[in-house]
Design a protein around this motif. Structure first.
Motif, PDB file in Angstrom:
ATOM      1  N   THR A  23       6.394  13.530   1.362  1.00 19.10           N
ATOM      2  CA  THR A  23       5.594  14.609   0.782  1.00 19.10           C
ATOM      3  C   THR A  23       4.129  14.231   0.620  1.00 19.10           C
ATOM      4  OG1 THR A  23       6.233  13.884  -1.424  1.00 19.10           O
ATOM      5  CG2 THR A  23       7.546  15.621  -0.430  1.00 19.10           C
ATOM      6  N   HIS A  24       3.843  13.001   0.239  1.00 12.25           N
ATOM      7  CA  HIS A  24       2.473  12.528   0.027  1.00 12.25           C
ATOM      8  C   HIS A  24       2.305  11.184   0.729  1.00 12.25           C
ATOM      9  CE1 HIS A  24       2.070  15.625  -3.019  1.00 12.25           C
ATOM     10  NE2 HIS A  24       3.167  15.160  -3.602  1.00 12.25           N
ATOM     11  N   PRO A  25       1.966  11.195   2.014  1.00 13.67           N
ATOM     12  CA  PRO A  25       1.942   9.947   2.788  1.00 13.67           C
ATOM     13  C   PRO A  25       0.961   8.894   2.259  1.00 13.67           C
ATOM     14  CG  PRO A  25       1.770  11.850   4.240  1.00 13.67           C
ATOM     15  CD  PRO A  25       1.690  12.353   2.852  1.00 13.67           C
ATOM     16  N   VAL A  26      -0.220   9.310   1.838  1.00  5.54           N
ATOM     17  CA  VAL A  26      -1.220   8.335   1.389  1.00  5.54           C
ATOM     18  C   VAL A  26      -0.758   7.654   0.103  1.00  5.54           C
ATOM     19  CG1 VAL A  26      -3.606   8.038   0.622  1.00  5.54           C
ATOM     20  CG2 VAL A  26      -3.094   9.564   2.522  1.00  5.54           C
ATOM     21  N   GLN A  27      -0.251   8.420  -0.825  1.00  3.86           N
ATOM     22  CA  GLN A  27       0.246   7.845  -2.077  1.00  3.86           C
ATOM     23  C   GLN A  27       1.439   6.933  -1.821  1.00  3.86           C
ATOM     24  OE1 GLN A  27       1.168  11.166  -4.556  1.00  3.86           O
ATOM     25  NE2 GLN A  27      -0.931  11.401  -5.295  1.00  3.86           N
ATOM     26  N   GLY A  28       2.315   7.327  -0.919  1.00  2.69           N
ATOM     27  CA  GLY A  28       3.485   6.511  -0.606  1.00  2.69           C
ATOM     28  C   GLY A  28       3.112   5.180   0.005  1.00  2.69           C
ATOM     29  N   VAL A  29       2.173   5.195   0.940  1.00 10.45           N
ATOM     30  CA  VAL A  29       1.751   3.947   1.585  1.00 10.45           C
ATOM     31  C   VAL A  29       1.033   3.050   0.586  1.00 10.45           C
ATOM     32  CG1 VAL A  29       0.227   3.000   3.356  1.00 10.45           C
ATOM     33  CG2 VAL A  29       1.690   4.932   3.890  1.00 10.45           C
ATOM     34  N   CYS A  30       0.197   3.624  -0.256  1.00 11.45           N
ATOM     35  CA  CYS A  30      -0.484   2.821  -1.281  1.00 11.45           C
ATOM     36  C   CYS A  30       0.525   2.199  -2.246  1.00 11.45           C
ATOM     37  CB  CYS A  30      -1.490   3.679  -2.049  1.00 11.45           C
ATOM     38  SG  CYS A  30      -2.934   4.135  -1.087  1.00 11.45           S
ATOM     39  N   ALA A  31       1.540   2.949  -2.599  1.00 11.38           N
ATOM     40  CA  ALA A  31       2.580   2.406  -3.484  1.00 11.38           C
ATOM     41  C   ALA A  31       3.324   1.268  -2.804  1.00 11.38           C
ATOM     42  CB  ALA A  31       3.545   3.509  -3.897  1.00 11.38           C
ATOM     43  N   LEU A  32       3.575   1.386  -1.502  1.00  6.53           N
ATOM     44  CA  LEU A  32       4.255   0.305  -0.792  1.00  6.53           C
ATOM     45  C   LEU A  32       3.386  -0.947  -0.724  1.00  6.53           C
ATOM     46  CD1 LEU A  32       6.036   2.203   2.103  1.00  6.53           C
ATOM     47  CD2 LEU A  32       7.053   1.179   0.078  1.00  6.53           C
ATOM     48  N   PHE A  33       2.082  -0.779  -0.507  1.00  4.17           N
ATOM     49  CA  PHE A  33       1.189  -1.945  -0.518  1.00  4.17           C
ATOM     50  C   PHE A  33       1.169  -2.603  -1.892  1.00  4.17           C
ATOM     51  CE2 PHE A  33      -1.216  -0.081   3.203  1.00  4.17           C
ATOM     52  CZ  PHE A  33      -0.801  -1.068   4.082  1.00  4.17           C
ATOM     53  N   LEU A  34       1.103  -1.801  -2.955  1.00  2.00           N
ATOM     54  CA  LEU A  34       1.125  -2.345  -4.310  1.00  2.00           C
ATOM     55  C   LEU A  34       2.440  -3.056  -4.590  1.00  2.00           C
ATOM     56  CD1 LEU A  34      -0.092  -2.618  -7.150  1.00  2.00           C
ATOM     57  CD2 LEU A  34       0.929  -0.409  -7.691  1.00  2.00           C
ATOM     58  N   ALA A  35       3.534  -2.471  -4.142  1.00  6.26           N
ATOM     59  CA  ALA A  35       4.845  -3.091  -4.351  1.00  6.26           C
ATOM     60  C   ALA A  35       4.927  -4.434  -3.637  1.00  6.26           C
ATOM     61  CB  ALA A  35       5.939  -2.161  -3.847  1.00  6.26           C
ATOM     62  N   GLY A  36       4.435  -4.491  -2.405  1.00  4.67           N
ATOM     63  CA  GLY A  36       4.443  -5.752  -1.672  1.00  4.67           C
ATOM     64  C   GLY A  36       3.629  -6.817  -2.377  1.00  4.67           C
ATOM     65  N   PHE A  37       2.475  -6.424  -2.877  1.00  3.02           N
ATOM     66  CA  PHE A  37       1.625  -7.367  -3.600  1.00  3.02           C
ATOM     67  C   PHE A  37       2.327  -7.889  -4.853  1.00  3.02           C
ATOM     68  CE2 PHE A  37      -1.579  -8.107  -6.911  1.00  3.02           C
ATOM     69  CZ  PHE A  37      -2.264  -9.154  -6.337  1.00  3.02           C
ATOM     70  N   LEU A  38       2.940  -6.988  -5.614  1.00  4.06           N
ATOM     71  CA  LEU A  38       3.626  -7.404  -6.834  1.00  4.06           C
ATOM     72  C   LEU A  38       4.800  -8.333  -6.532  1.00  4.06           C
ATOM     73  CD1 LEU A  38       3.678  -4.116  -8.924  1.00  4.06           C
ATOM     74  CD2 LEU A  38       2.468  -6.225  -9.473  1.00  4.06           C
ATOM     75  N   ILE A  39       5.535  -8.033  -5.486  1.00  4.56           N
ATOM     76  CA  ILE A  39       6.684  -8.875  -5.136  1.00  4.56           C
ATOM     77  C   ILE A  39       6.216 -10.258  -4.693  1.00  4.56           C
ATOM     78  CG2 ILE A  39       8.568  -9.145  -3.479  1.00  4.56           C
ATOM     79  CD1 ILE A  39       8.936  -6.087  -3.675  1.00  4.56           C
ATOM     80  N   ILE A  40       5.166 -10.321  -3.885  1.00  8.90           N
ATOM     81  CA  ILE A  40       4.660 -11.618  -3.424  1.00  8.90           C
ATOM     82  C   ILE A  40       4.140 -12.445  -4.592  1.00  8.90           C
ATOM     83  CG2 ILE A  40       2.803 -12.702  -2.101  1.00  8.90           C
ATOM     84  CD1 ILE A  40       3.227 -10.505  -0.002  1.00  8.90           C
ATOM     85  N   VAL A  41       3.381 -11.833  -5.492  1.00  9.75           N
ATOM     86  CA  VAL A  41       2.856 -12.556  -6.645  1.00  9.75           C
ATOM     87  C   VAL A  41       4.001 -13.002  -7.566  1.00  9.75           C
ATOM     88  CG1 VAL A  41       1.459 -12.334  -8.727  1.00  9.75           C
ATOM     89  CG2 VAL A  41       0.592 -11.500  -6.560  1.00  9.75           C
ATOM     90  N   GLY A  42       4.989 -12.137  -7.750  1.00  3.41           N
ATOM     91  CA  GLY A  42       6.137 -12.490  -8.580  1.00  3.41           C
ATOM     92  C   GLY A  42       6.926 -13.651  -8.002  1.00  3.41           C
TER      93      GLY A  42
END
Length: 50
Positions: A23-42
């Protein structure tokens, strides 16, 4: 403990972002980038300590 919280937060944000892509491609991709960053830092915090 802080690393585990970041990993779980990243997983939750990643699932939400994945569901938002249709439904919202830009928001979804940004959320995936943020999720990847959080997982890597964690993972870094869990493996190597503070």
């Amino acid at each position: 403990m802080a690393g585990m919280i970041r990993i779980i937060s990243g997983i939750v944000i990643g699932v939400t972002g994945f569901l938002q892509i249709g439904t919202h491609p830009v928001q979804g991709v940004c959320a995936l980038f943020l999720a990847g960053f959080l997982i890597i830092v964690g993972l870094e915090r869990e493996l190597f300590g503070d």
